[in-house]
Design an enzyme around this catalytic site. Structure first.
Site, PDB file in Angstrom:
ATOM      1  N   TYR A 103     -25.063  12.504 -13.942  1.00  0.00           N
ATOM      2  CA  TYR A 103     -23.744  12.067 -14.201  1.00  0.00           C
ATOM      3  C   TYR A 103     -23.490  10.661 -15.040  1.00  0.00           C
ATOM      4  CZ  TYR A 103     -19.584   9.133 -13.795  1.00  0.00           C
ATOM      5  OH  TYR A 103     -18.102   9.620 -13.584  1.00  0.00           O
ATOM      6  N   ASN A 132     -16.441   0.524  -9.405  1.00  0.00           N
ATOM      7  CA  ASN A 132     -15.417   1.737  -8.767  1.00  0.00           C
ATOM      8  C   ASN A 132     -14.359   1.533  -8.541  1.00  0.00           C
ATOM      9  OD1 ASN A 132     -17.956   2.790  -6.191  1.00  0.00           O
ATOM     10  ND2 ASN A 132     -18.313   0.846  -6.976  1.00  0.00           N
ATOM     11  N   PRO A 281      27.113 -11.497  23.726  1.00  0.00           N
ATOM     12  CA  PRO A 281      28.191 -12.321  23.644  1.00  0.00           C
ATOM     13  C   PRO A 281      28.289 -13.232  25.226  1.00  0.00           C
ATOM     14  CG  PRO A 281      29.411 -10.443  22.856  1.00  0.00           C
ATOM     15  CD  PRO A 281      27.731 -10.149  24.082  1.00  0.00           C
ATOM     16  N   GLY A 282      28.593 -15.006  24.710  1.00  0.00           N
ATOM     17  CA  GLY A 282      28.683 -15.641  25.876  1.00  0.00           C
ATOM     18  C   GLY A 282      27.412 -16.074  26.683  1.00  0.00           C
TER      19      GLY A 282
END
Length: 369
Positions: A103, A132, A281-282
């Site tokens: 290569y 790389n 709620p509450g």
């Protein structure tokens, strides 16, 4: 400007073409190994700039290295000369060109071919010996070890570490693209006879594996990678691009009771934690104070009332908050505080606290506002 990109369907080519389009370049000639060779002759007659990214790096037969790298480059340059085209040429070589392997020898032959082409034609050539590369759209078991590790770890597959102390030099795809755009404008980063990507990172193979594993673990421990570290930031972006398409989401542990729910979202060692609080709620939550621990409340849905009182005072401070107007309320130390859902629907609050909860040192003292 008409730009020819060979290897257009590869890792670098795909990213480059996407970025060229982002920058407004529309006349892009894509050429890949599946393209008709007739097109190459047509493109080389007409292009104003060449990004020669095509090459062979994992053939079945070693002789394909020279055929695919040197042979195709020879054909490309011959066509440019035949048409008298003086378009500058960027070519991607490799640090392997310094090594005596099939290569590396094929890449060195390509480099020499380009140097000869420059001497003969006086055409600008930009030869990049790349380390790389890693980033989105790379291929596991083909482009880079980073891609392989990200792909496998995201899927609970084994990874191979031959030498944990082996040091890698990595280059991120976005840094390469920035450099390529500089070359396109005639201002490449040069070093002797070659062009370089000015931003690279070094990491040992074992450390690389551990960092990528930590990304997978972060879903369970709710951590966030260290985004101040440039390499970690780039690796995390790459890892996310390899998530299986049916695994983009993950569950959180919801602590539910009749009052609503409380769910930790993010935990960090130095920036505290973020949680989502839902109140029916509450319902009133809180009614405690802290010495040092401090918080920020952001109501994103519903209507609430945040109340404060110092332990030694009867005076109450109130802030009415609503998801209709996003407003952050700081929770100072030394004040007992509570949040009440005064609306008809669930009250949803994003809560940040400056430190992760430690049951051994909660720094939380009950006191009704």
């Amino acid at each position: 400007m008409k730009i020819l990109v060979t290897g257009s369907q590869g890792f670098v080519g795909t990213n480059l073409i996407a970025e060229l389009k982002n920058k407004g370049y529309t006349d892009i000639y894509n050429f890949s190994r599946e393209s008709n060779r007739f097109l190459l002759e047509k493109y080389t007659q007409d292009c104003d700039f060449v990004f020669h990214l095509a090459g062979i790096n994992r053939p079945k037969d070693e002789k394909e290295f020279m055929e695919g790298n040197f042979g195709f480059t020879s054909e490309l340059l011959a066509l440019l000369k035949k048409s008298g085209n003086k378009a500058p040429v960027v070519i991607t070589s490799s640090i392997q060109a310094e090594k005596d392997n099939p290569y590396g020898r094929s890449k060195k032959a390509v480099e020499d071919l380009l140097f000869d082409y420059y001497k003969e034609t006086d055409v600008k050539v930009f030869i990049y010996r790349l380390p790389n590369l890693f980033g989105k759209w790379s291929k596991p078991n083909y482009n880079t070890v980073v891609a392989t590790y990200c792909h496998n770890i995201a899927r609970n597959l084994d990874i191979q570490i031959n030498n944990s102390d082996a040091e890698l030099t990595l280059s991120y795809i976005d840094d390469l693209l920035e450099e390529f755009l500089r070359a396109l404008e005639g201002n490449p980063t040069s070093q002797d006879d070659y062009c370089v990507v000015p931003v690279t990172h070094k990491i040992k193979l074992g450390e690389l594996a551990n960092v990528i594993k930590s990304f997978k673990e972060s879903r369970g421990n709710l951590s966030i990678p260290n985004m101040e570290d440039p390499l970690t930031k780039k690796l995390y972006s790459t890892y996310l691009s390899f998530l299986p398409e049916d695994k983009f989401s993950y569950d959180l542990k919801m602590n539910c009771d009749h009052r609503g729910s409380f769910t930790e979202f993010i935990r960090t060692p130095d920036r505290g934690q973020v949680s989502i609080n839902v109140s029916k709620p509450g319902i009133t939550k809180g009614n405690h104070w802290h010495h040092t621990k401090n918080e920020k409340f952001l109501v994103v849905s519903g209507e609430g009332l945040i109340r404060f009182r110092k332990p030694d005072s009867e005076d109450i401070i109130e802030y009415r908050v609503s998801g209709d107007k996003l407003q952050v309320v700081d929770i100072p130390t030394g004040y007992s505080h509570s949040i009440v859902n005064v609306g008809r629907n669930d009250l949803v609050t994003v809560m940040w606290v400056n430190e992760c909860f430690d049951p051994k040192k909660p720094d939380t003292y009950p006191l009704e506002v």
